[in-house]
Scaffold this motif. Structure first.
Motif, short mmCIF file in Angstrom:
data_model
loop_
_atom_site.label_atom_id
_atom_site.label_comp_id
_atom_site.label_asym_id
_atom_site.label_seq_id
_atom_site.Cartn_x
_atom_site.Cartn_y
_atom_site.Cartn_z
N ILE A 24 8.47 7.02 -10.76
CA ILE A 24 8.82 6.40 -12.04
C ILE A 24 7.89 6.97 -13.10
CG2 ILE A 24 9.10 4.27 -13.35
CD1 ILE A 24 9.44 2.76 -10.77
N TRP A 25 8.47 7.45 -14.19
CA TRP A 25 7.68 8.07 -15.26
C TRP A 25 8.48 8.04 -16.56
CZ3 TRP A 25 3.61 9.20 -17.75
CH2 TRP A 25 3.42 10.34 -18.53
N GLU A 26 7.87 7.53 -17.60
CA GLU A 26 8.47 7.48 -18.94
C GLU A 26 9.85 6.80 -18.93
OE1 GLU A 26 8.25 11.54 -20.41
OE2 GLU A 26 6.37 11.04 -21.44
N GLN A 27 9.89 5.59 -18.37
CA GLN A 27 11.09 4.74 -18.37
C GLN A 27 12.27 5.40 -17.65
OE1 GLN A 27 11.70 2.89 -22.22
NE2 GLN A 27 13.66 2.01 -21.59
N GLY A 77 0.80 -1.22 0.00
CA GLY A 77 0.00 0.00 0.00
C GLY A 77 0.83 1.26 0.00
N GLN A 78 2.11 1.15 -0.32
CA GLN A 78 3.01 2.31 -0.29
C GLN A 78 3.25 2.91 -1.67
OE1 GLN A 78 5.99 -0.12 2.12
NE2 GLN A 78 6.33 1.92 2.98
N ALA A 79 2.38 2.59 -2.64
CA ALA A 79 2.55 3.13 -3.99
C ALA A 79 1.20 3.32 -4.65
CB ALA A 79 3.42 2.21 -4.83
N CYS A 80 1.13 4.31 -5.53
CA CYS A 80 -0.06 4.55 -6.34
C CYS A 80 0.36 4.84 -7.77
CB CYS A 80 -0.88 5.72 -5.81
SG CYS A 80 -1.76 5.38 -4.26
N ASP A 81 -0.49 4.44 -8.72
CA ASP A 81 -0.26 4.71 -10.14
C ASP A 81 -1.28 5.74 -10.61
OD1 ASP A 81 1.78 2.89 -10.23
OD2 ASP A 81 0.58 1.27 -11.10
N PHE A 82 -0.78 6.85 -11.12
CA PHE A 82 -1.63 7.92 -11.64
C PHE A 82 -1.73 7.73 -13.15
CE2 PHE A 82 0.00 9.27 -7.63
CZ PHE A 82 -0.90 10.16 -7.08
N MET A 83 -2.84 7.19 -13.62
CA MET A 83 -3.00 6.90 -15.03
C MET A 83 -3.18 8.19 -15.83
SD MET A 83 -2.68 3.65 -14.93
CE MET A 83 -2.95 3.36 -16.68
N HIS A 118 4.16 6.41 -11.55
CA HIS A 118 4.21 5.60 -10.33
C HIS A 118 4.89 6.42 -9.23
CE1 HIS A 118 5.04 1.88 -7.88
NE2 HIS A 118 5.99 2.68 -7.43
N ILE A 119 4.24 6.50 -8.08
CA ILE A 119 4.83 7.20 -6.93
C ILE A 119 4.82 6.26 -5.73
CG2 ILE A 119 4.60 9.15 -5.33
CD1 ILE A 119 3.30 10.74 -7.57
N SER A 120 5.99 6.09 -5.12
CA SER A 120 6.12 5.27 -3.92
C SER A 120 6.46 6.15 -2.72
CB SER A 120 7.22 4.21 -4.09
OG SER A 120 6.76 3.11 -4.85
N SER A 121 5.99 5.74 -1.56
CA SER A 121 6.25 6.49 -0.33
C SER A 121 7.05 5.65 0.65
CB SER A 121 4.93 6.89 0.32
OG SER A 121 4.28 5.74 0.83
#
Length: 306
Positions: free
Chosen positions: A271-274, A229-235, A302-305
């Motif tokens: 993480i964004w665009e490789q 639960g420490q990451a979310c993906d912003f589509m 992708h953002i992780s905390s």
């Protein structure tokens, strides 16, 4: 030996640093990794030489033993046919080279056989010296690898301590920190409610301050930060497709917001665009091609905390 000196010399330059900043720690970690890999290659080469030297020594010793047996047979034949001095029986169990120190014995048993044994004895000493030198180099290389491994572990522990010290306090609220408000229902994607309090706070603040073109997904069954639960993906597009220019700009804005507020929010990496931006080195680093739009993070940020 010169090689041994070269192998030992770097160890003095690799003492684990104390009280250095994270950039220095990361640089030292990379340096140690490169040095370790290089020394490991040399170690394997030395190990091969040591094994070959041991095999060569065993081969010479086998030939020497064979020649010794031949000498015994020749001596026995000479004794039966011409009455060789029985005292030679004592020499049959001794080193064969001793049998030829007596000139008359050499003439009886043959100069050719004596010369062969003499050469084998010389080769035996030579191979033994080479084998001992190789074993010495191997031992020195092993010591250097052990030292480098210890230094690597110390630097890695220092980096871990640094990262632990950078983790901010867990936020008490999970909704937008700077504007208040509620996240629109249509942006709540898979595992939205499974985010940790910190990740939920990061997610909601970004949505309410920057927005998100598509839904945001968070927790799922996996071995990465999503699993905890420490990451979310912003589509920013339909999964598996490249975003429009407008939505790509939105992805840039989402990633940049997380970077601009990394310490306050407790962002670990983006993480964004490789590419990956980590809070420990604070710069974009290219990632390997994973083979798809989604795996290479072109359709989501992708953002992780922590």
């Amino acid at each position: 030996m010169a090689l041994a000196a070269v192998l030992v010399a770097p160890s003095a330059a690799h003492a684990a640093p104390d009280d250095v900043d994270i950039d220095e720690l990361n640089e030292r970690a990379e340096e140690l990794e490169e040095t370790y890999e290089g020394e490991l290659l040399q170690y394997n080469e030395i190990k091969e030489r040591a094994e070959q030297a041991e095999e060569d020594l065993e081969e010479v010793e086998e030939k020497l033993e064979g020649s010794r047996s031949s000498v015994v047979q020749i001596a026995a034949g000479q004794y039966k046919s011409s009455g060789l001095d029985p005292t030679l029986e004592v020499l049959f169990t001794a080193s064969p080279e001793h049998l030829f120190q007596d000139t008359s014995t050499m003439e009886q048993l043959g100069r050719q056989q004596a010369g062969r044994i003499s050469e084998l004895v010389r080769l035996q000493e030579e191979r033994k010296e080479i084998s001992e030198e190789a074993e010495k180099e191997l031992s020195e290389a092993e010591e250097l690898l052990d030292t480098l491994e210890e230094d690597r572990e110390e630097v890695e522990e220092a980096i871990e301590r640094y990262e632990a010290e950078q983790v901010p306090e867990e936020p008490e609220e999970t909704s937008g920190a700077s504007t208040g408000g509620t996240v629109p229902e249509h942006l709540k994607g898979w595992g939205f409610d499974g985010a940790t309090p910190r990740m939920a706070a990061i997610r909601d603040e970004i949505i309410l301050n920057v927005g998100s073109p598509y839904e945001v997904g968070c927790a799922r069954s996996s071995n990465d930060d999503h699993g905890t639960g420490q990451a979310c993906d912003f589509m920013v597009s339909v999964i598996g497709t490249h975003p429009s220019a407008e939505n790509r700009a939105a992805g840039d804005a989402i990633a940049q917001y997380a970077i601009d507020h990394v310490d306050r929010l407790g962002v670990k990496y983006v993480i964004w665009e490789q590419r990956i931006w980590h809070s420990t080195n604070r710069q974009w680093v290219a990632m390997n091609n994973r083979g798809s739009v989604t795996e290479n993070h072109y359709d989501h940020v992708h953002i992780s905390s922590y």
